[in-house]
Design a protein around this motif. Structure first.
Motif, PDB file in Angstrom:
ATOM      1  N   MET A  12       0.829  -1.199   0.000  1.00 23.82           N
ATOM      2  CA  MET A  12       0.000   0.000   0.000  1.00 23.82           C
ATOM      3  C   MET A  12       0.866   1.252   0.000  1.00 23.82           C
ATOM      4  O   MET A  12       0.505   2.279  -0.594  1.00 23.82           O
ATOM      5  CB  MET A  12      -0.935  -0.004   1.223  1.00 23.82           C
ATOM      6  CG  MET A  12      -1.854   1.208   1.311  1.00 23.82           C
ATOM      7  SD  MET A  12      -2.854   1.479  -0.175  1.00 23.82           S
ATOM      8  CE  MET A  12      -4.104   0.212   0.034  1.00 23.82           C
ATOM      9  N   GLY A  13       2.046   1.168   0.635  1.00 27.11           N
ATOM     10  CA  GLY A  13       2.972   2.292   0.606  1.00 27.11           C
ATOM     11  C   GLY A  13       3.399   2.647  -0.813  1.00 27.11           C
ATOM     12  O   GLY A  13       3.692   3.808  -1.105  1.00 27.11           O
ATOM     13  N   PHE A  14       3.429   1.658  -1.702  1.00 25.66           N
ATOM     14  CA  PHE A  14       3.768   1.904  -3.105  1.00 25.66           C
ATOM     15  C   PHE A  14       2.766   2.871  -3.738  1.00 25.66           C
ATOM     16  O   PHE A  14       3.086   3.573  -4.693  1.00 25.66           O
ATOM     17  CB  PHE A  14       3.770   0.573  -3.859  1.00 25.66           C
ATOM     18  CG  PHE A  14       4.412   0.626  -5.216  1.00 25.66           C
ATOM     19  CD1 PHE A  14       5.787   0.684  -5.348  1.00 25.66           C
ATOM     20  CD2 PHE A  14       3.635   0.606  -6.367  1.00 25.66           C
ATOM     21  CE1 PHE A  14       6.386   0.728  -6.606  1.00 25.66           C
ATOM     22  CE2 PHE A  14       4.214   0.645  -7.625  1.00 25.66           C
ATOM     23  CZ  PHE A  14       5.604   0.717  -7.739  1.00 25.66           C
ATOM     24  N   CYS A  15       1.542   2.892  -3.187  1.00 28.30           N
ATOM     25  CA  CYS A  15       0.500   3.804  -3.692  1.00 28.30           C
ATOM     26  C   CYS A  15       0.266   4.978  -2.751  1.00 28.30           C
ATOM     27  O   CYS A  15      -0.761   5.659  -2.855  1.00 28.30           O
ATOM     28  CB  CYS A  15      -0.808   3.048  -3.864  1.00 28.30           C
ATOM     29  SG  CYS A  15      -0.764   1.795  -5.143  1.00 28.30           S
ATOM     30  N   ALA A  16       1.187   5.230  -1.846  1.00 29.37           N
ATOM     31  CA  ALA A  16       0.939   6.235  -0.813  1.00 29.37           C
ATOM     32  C   ALA A  16       0.846   7.646  -1.379  1.00 29.37           C
ATOM     33  O   ALA A  16       0.017   8.446  -0.947  1.00 29.37           O
ATOM     34  CB  ALA A  16       2.024   6.166   0.262  1.00 29.37           C
ATOM     35  N   CYS A  43       9.435   3.209  -1.028  1.00 28.29           N
ATOM     36  CA  CYS A  43       8.374   2.554  -1.800  1.00 28.29           C
ATOM     37  C   CYS A  43       7.420   3.591  -2.386  1.00 28.29           C
ATOM     38  O   CYS A  43       7.004   3.496  -3.552  1.00 28.29           O
ATOM     39  CB  CYS A  43       7.602   1.589  -0.905  1.00 28.29           C
ATOM     40  SG  CYS A  43       8.481   0.075  -0.474  1.00 28.29           S
ATOM     41  N   ALA A  44       7.072   4.601  -1.581  1.00 26.84           N
ATOM     42  CA  ALA A  44       6.131   5.623  -2.045  1.00 26.84           C
ATOM     43  C   ALA A  44       6.708   6.419  -3.208  1.00 26.84           C
ATOM     44  O   ALA A  44       6.021   6.687  -4.201  1.00 26.84           O
ATOM     45  CB  ALA A  44       5.771   6.548  -0.886  1.00 26.84           C
ATOM     46  N   LEU A  45       7.976   6.804  -3.108  1.00 29.86           N
ATOM     47  CA  LEU A  45       8.607   7.577  -4.186  1.00 29.86           C
ATOM     48  C   LEU A  45       8.777   6.738  -5.443  1.00 29.86           C
ATOM     49  O   LEU A  45       8.590   7.228  -6.561  1.00 29.86           O
ATOM     50  CB  LEU A  45       9.958   8.109  -3.711  1.00 29.86           C
ATOM     51  CG  LEU A  45       9.891   9.196  -2.634  1.00 29.86           C
ATOM     52  CD1 LEU A  45      11.281   9.484  -2.081  1.00 29.86           C
ATOM     53  CD2 LEU A  45       9.266  10.470  -3.182  1.00 29.86           C
ATOM     54  N   LEU A  46       9.122   5.466  -5.268  1.00 28.56           N
ATOM     55  CA  LEU A  46       9.249   4.572  -6.417  1.00 28.56           C
ATOM     56  C   LEU A  46       7.902   4.392  -7.103  1.00 28.56           C
ATOM     57  O   LEU A  46       7.804   4.404  -8.342  1.00 28.56           O
ATOM     58  CB  LEU A  46       9.808   3.219  -5.964  1.00 28.56           C
ATOM     59  CG  LEU A  46       9.998   2.166  -7.059  1.00 28.56           C
ATOM     60  CD1 LEU A  46      11.004   2.640  -8.094  1.00 28.56           C
ATOM     61  CD2 LEU A  46      10.460   0.839  -6.440  1.00 28.56           C
ATOM     62  N   GLY A  47       6.842   4.244  -6.300  1.00 26.83           N
ATOM     63  CA  GLY A  47       5.510   4.107  -6.873  1.00 26.83           C
ATOM     64  C   GLY A  47       5.093   5.343  -7.654  1.00 26.83           C
ATOM     65  O   GLY A  47       4.519   5.238  -8.746  1.00 26.83           O
ATOM     66  N   ALA A  48       5.395   6.524  -7.105  1.00 27.22           N
ATOM     67  CA  ALA A  48       5.056   7.765  -7.812  1.00 27.22           C
ATOM     68  C   ALA A  48       5.836   7.882  -9.115  1.00 27.22           C
ATOM     69  O   ALA A  48       5.291   8.284 -10.150  1.00 27.22           O
ATOM     70  CB  ALA A  48       5.334   8.964  -6.910  1.00 27.22           C
TER      71      ALA A  48
END
Length: 230
Positions: free
Chosen positions: A36-40, A164-169
């Motif tokens: 879920m952090g990947f989509c944070a 994870c959040a920055l990579l997802g963005a």
């Protein structure tokens, strides 16, 4: 407290740091939170930070100044949502439910933008502002993740979650750019391209939700202070 904390502990080597990172990633339940952090931050960075302005100009006829006012409203609403999320878990007694509810609301709102055939400008602005209000669930997600590790690993965990959040963005912005291009059109983009991008964001959130919903509430401490006790 006096006598605790990092002072006096030996400095970690790179190998120690990598072992600590492995310890964070090895926890299967915590990996559900990191999913879920990947989509944070990806949903709002794609919509509010990248495509809302071009969409409002290309599809709904706003000029640059008018679109900028709409974006200012979305950013303001996003910050109000951030403040609201800070107290919701104490009212509801569950960080997991707050994240599930917020991310599900964001998913439904952006999916509606993707599938609604011909929404008017007012309807689009309402949906975008509600989406901005629901999007900052990362506040509560960060608090939820903290319960999975001892105090000495908290910094490493938060760093991993942020990574994870920055990579997802980064991935989401690149992929939505490709989708907007696939939609054709001239200049800022086309209605079909923006719909593809919004649909991708909704599917991304839905996939993360399907993983995160199986995460436990919060290992160890499940007590929440009441708002009256603040």
């Amino acid at each position: 407290p006096s006598g605790s904390g990092p002072r006096g502990r030996p400095r970690e080597s790179l190998a120690d740091g990598l072992r600590g990172l492995h310890g964070v990633l090895a926890d299967r339940q915590l990996r559900r939170v990191l999913a879920m952090g990947f989509c944070a931050i990806a949903p709002f960075s794609c919509v509010g930070g990248l495509w809302a302005g071009p969409y409002l100009q290309a599809v709904h006829g706003l000029d640059a100044a008018e679109a900028s006012y709409a974006l200012l409203g979305m950013v303001t609403t996003f910050n109000l949502g951030t403040l609201a999320y800070g107290t919701l878990d104490r009212w509801l007694g569950s960080r997991r439910r707050v994240v599930l509810g917020g991310s599900l609301a964001a998913t439904m709102l952006i999916a509606l933008l993707a599938i609604w055939p011909d929404p008017g400008l007012i309807s689009v602005l309402v949906l975008m502002h509600l989406f901005a209000l629901a999007a900052p669930f990362y506040v509560t997600l960060t608090a939820h993740s903290r319960g999975f590790v001892p105090l000495e690993r908290a910094g490493r965990l938060i760093t991993t979650l942020n990574l994870c959040a920055l990579l997802g963005a980064f991935c989401a912005q690149g992929l939505t750019g490709l989708l907007v291009g696939l939609g054709g059109g001239q200049g800022l983009g086309s209605d079909a391209g923006f719909r593809l991008a919004f649909g991708f964001v909704a599917l991304m959130l839905l996939a993360a939700l399907s993983v995160y919903r199986q995460a436990p509430e919060r290992p160890g401490d499940t007590a929440f202070p009441s708002p009256a006790g603040d």
